[in-house]
Design a protein around this motif. Structure first.
Motif, mmCIF file in Angstrom:
data_model
loop_
_atom_site.group_PDB
_atom_site.id
_atom_site.type_symbol
_atom_site.label_atom_id
_atom_site.label_comp_id
_atom_site.label_asym_id
_atom_site.label_seq_id
_atom_site.Cartn_x
_atom_site.Cartn_y
_atom_site.Cartn_z
ATOM 1 N N THR A 57 50.161 28.474 37.847
ATOM 2 C CA THR A 57 49.677 29.090 36.614
ATOM 3 C C THR A 57 50.459 30.364 36.360
ATOM 4 O O THR A 57 50.462 31.277 37.191
ATOM 5 N N ARG A 110 39.758 39.390 35.554
ATOM 6 C CA ARG A 110 39.329 39.211 36.942
ATOM 7 C C ARG A 110 38.864 37.772 37.209
ATOM 8 O O ARG A 110 38.936 37.297 38.336
ATOM 9 N N THR A 127 40.297 35.256 35.855
ATOM 10 C CA THR A 127 41.472 34.419 35.592
ATOM 11 C C THR A 127 42.297 34.271 36.860
ATOM 12 O O THR A 127 42.504 35.241 37.591
ATOM 13 N N GLN A 128 42.760 33.070 37.114
ATOM 14 C CA GLN A 128 43.641 32.831 38.260
ATOM 15 C C GLN A 128 45.068 32.738 37.757
ATOM 16 O O GLN A 128 45.354 32.054 36.777
ATOM 17 N N ASP A 156 49.143 32.512 39.403
ATOM 18 C CA ASP A 156 50.096 32.521 40.518
ATOM 19 C C ASP A 156 51.290 33.409 40.230
ATOM 20 O O ASP A 156 51.906 33.947 41.155
ATOM 21 N N PRO A 183 49.903 35.322 43.924
ATOM 22 C CA PRO A 183 48.558 35.076 43.382
ATOM 23 C C PRO A 183 47.638 36.289 43.406
ATOM 24 O O PRO A 183 46.625 36.302 42.694
#
Length: 286
Positions: free
Chosen positions: A192, A227, A229-230, A232, A262
């Motif tokens: 991502t 916060r 949201t993920q 990479d 990440p």
């Protein structure tokens, strides 16, 4: 001194007194130093300048360009796209992370050169089309007005060829600040990538009566949203905001995952919220 001042301004750490002393001609010249374009990962390419980011996302069916830099950045961005072997008229969509002169300034010229459609948030569209902020009269630096062809909503998907970007409204820095995410294949999985809109205060008034009374609430909502949201890969729109030079050096030295981290988004949000809370206290009526 200029590098210290530049980093402070870009990260929103400059005090109002320092901001008033800023020699913008020198800052602009440094931000606009050329930088060789390169592939970050997958089909995501860096085509910006040494100080201000622009990203080209490619596909056989056409390309997406995020951000236009300053007016004087447009020729450099266009040249960088061509240096990578891509054609300007294959750029079909223009996006912008927020409507400040150092990110919107080159959009009109790049739109003219590419014929692409410009998509932007409804809240930032008036400033883009006027070339000046609709609520910050203290920002005296203007940008060439540019027509917005379509308005983006939170969570809207932007599809072109094999690419799908998702727009995330992350206001605070401006009313319509917009971040984007996309999935990039990596091995048998995907990464991502987050193109993060600025979330620094950067002299934004945080008290009522300046045209953006919701700014404090918007900043807090944006921090909470990010916060959750993920990501990479964390990319942003000023070099200092994501250590571009250091990561590019690592990549050039042979590290193919120099931009993969990440944990970076969380660290950036923590630092930004700490700076925001300090600025909110500083601006509070005495």
């Amino acid at each position: 001194m200029i590098r210290i001042l530049l980093a402070a301004s870009a990260l929103g750490l400059a005090s109002p007194a320092l901001a008033q002393r800023t020699d913008w001609a020198k800052v602009r010249a440094e931000w606009n130093q050329p930088m060789a374009p390169f592939r970050i990962l997958g089909n995501v390419h860096y085509v910006g300048t040494a100080g201000i980011s622009a990203y080209l996302i490619t596909s056989p069916q056409g390309h997406i360009l995020i951000d236009g830099g300053m007016p004087e950045s447009a020729p450099l961005i266009a040249a960088n796209i061509e240096k990578l072997g891509f054609k300007l008229n294959d750029v079909k969509i223009l996006l912008v992370n927020h409507a400040h002169w150092d990110h919107e300034g080159g959009l009109a010229e790049l739109k003219r050169r590419t014929g692409a459609r410009l998509l932007a948030s409804a809240a930032d569209a008036p400033a883009l089309e006027a070339g000046t902020s609709d609520y910050r009269p203290d920002i005296s630096i203007a940008a060439p007005p540019v027509k917005v062809d379509g308005q983006l909503k939170d969570g809207e998907e932007i599809r072109l060829g094999t690419n799908t970007l998702v727009a995330h409204l992350t206001p605070g820095h401006t009313k319509g600040c917009t971040s984007f995410t996309m999935q990039v294949p990596s091995g048998g999985d995907s990464l991502t990538v987050l193109f993060a809109c600025s979330f620094s205060v950067a002299d934004q008034p945080l008290t009522p009566g300046h045209g953006y009374d919701a700014a404090p609430a918007d900043f807090r909502a944006t921090f909470a949203k990010l916060r959750a949201t993920q990501a990479d890969v964390f990319l942003s729109f000023h070099a200092e905001q994501f250590d571009l030079a250091a990561k590019r050096a690592k990549q050039a030295a042979g590290d193919p995952e120099a931009f993969v981290d990440p944990g970076e988004l969380g660290r950036r949000v923590d630092a930004a919220q700490k700076a925001f809370e300090a600025e909110l206290r500083a601006q509070a009526p005495k």
